[in-house]
Design an enzyme around this catalytic site. Sequence first.
Site, PDB file in Angstrom:
ATOM      1  N   CYS A  78      -2.035  -5.062  -3.460  1.00 22.81           N
ATOM      2  CA  CYS A  78      -1.982  -5.592  -2.089  1.00 22.81           C
ATOM      3  C   CYS A  78      -0.966  -4.809  -1.270  1.00 22.81           C
ATOM      4  O   CYS A  78       0.013  -4.302  -1.807  1.00 22.81           O
ATOM      5  CB  CYS A  78      -1.586  -7.066  -2.078  1.00 22.81           C
ATOM      6  SG  CYS A  78      -2.682  -8.166  -2.965  1.00 22.81           S
ATOM      7  N   ASP A  79      -1.199  -4.771   0.023  1.00 24.28           N
ATOM      8  CA  ASP A  79      -0.183  -4.235   0.924  1.00 24.28           C
ATOM      9  C   ASP A  79      -0.377  -4.859   2.297  1.00 24.28           C
ATOM     10  O   ASP A  79      -1.514  -5.084   2.734  1.00 24.28           O
ATOM     11  CB  ASP A  79      -0.259  -2.716   1.038  1.00 24.28           C
ATOM     12  CG  ASP A  79       1.046  -2.148   1.585  1.00 24.28           C
ATOM     13  OD1 ASP A  79       1.943  -1.878   0.780  1.00 24.28           O
ATOM     14  OD2 ASP A  79       1.163  -2.012   2.811  1.00 24.28           O
ATOM     15  N   SER A  80       0.731  -5.141   2.966  1.00 23.49           N
ATOM     16  CA  SER A  80       0.690  -5.806   4.260  1.00 23.49           C
ATOM     17  C   SER A  80       1.353  -4.969   5.343  1.00 23.49           C
ATOM     18  O   SER A  80       2.371  -4.320   5.102  1.00 23.49           O
ATOM     19  CB  SER A  80       1.403  -7.166   4.187  1.00 23.49           C
ATOM     20  OG  SER A  80       0.818  -8.008   3.229  1.00 23.49           O
TER      21      SER A  80
END
Length: 209
Positions: A78-80
């Site tokens: 995941c990455d935001s």
Amino acid sequence: MNATPTRPARRLVLASQSPARLGLLRQAGLAPEVIVSGVDEEALSAATPAALALLLAEAKAAAVADRPAAADALVIGCDSVLELDGQALGKPADAEEAIARWKAMRGRAGVLQTGHCLIDTATGARTSATAATTVRFGTPDDAEIAAYVASGEPLHVAGAFTLDGRSAPFVDGIDGDPGNVIGLSLPLLRRLLADLGTTITDLWQPRGA
């Protein structure tokens, strides 16, 4: 009659060192192993914030999936990033940038984009998607912003804020999945698991385990 043997639960590997993501998964009854990807986030770029979040998530998942330690596992990366004025805002470089960021965000709304990539290392199958949540920022004054930045928290989170920390009082509301803002959308993870033929309930750990 012999009882039907139960299928052992699949291993779930989180390709992130984020304690917030780990906490979300554990609260949902999962027991992920953590393998940090080591991906250089600054080396990657994309045309839009949503595309960048997805590209980073895919890179993290792929980096971990290639390792022997992740054999026969489901790897989630995941990455935001916060999308504001069409720009992708990740973690601020320093306190000065964090202060400027908050002064630009207050009283406005941004979109928190979180890319998710799931890889089944047993089959090589993969699926990915981005979740978006609109965040409506409050209007903390300069002293409140300075105190928040002095806490050090905004230097470690995408967009210089989080819903599960000291900046929560400075967020007036959101439209969408709150977990996505914290770092991982559990509803999206459920759909990605289904894409690869796994039900999220099959990954649940016994209570008290």
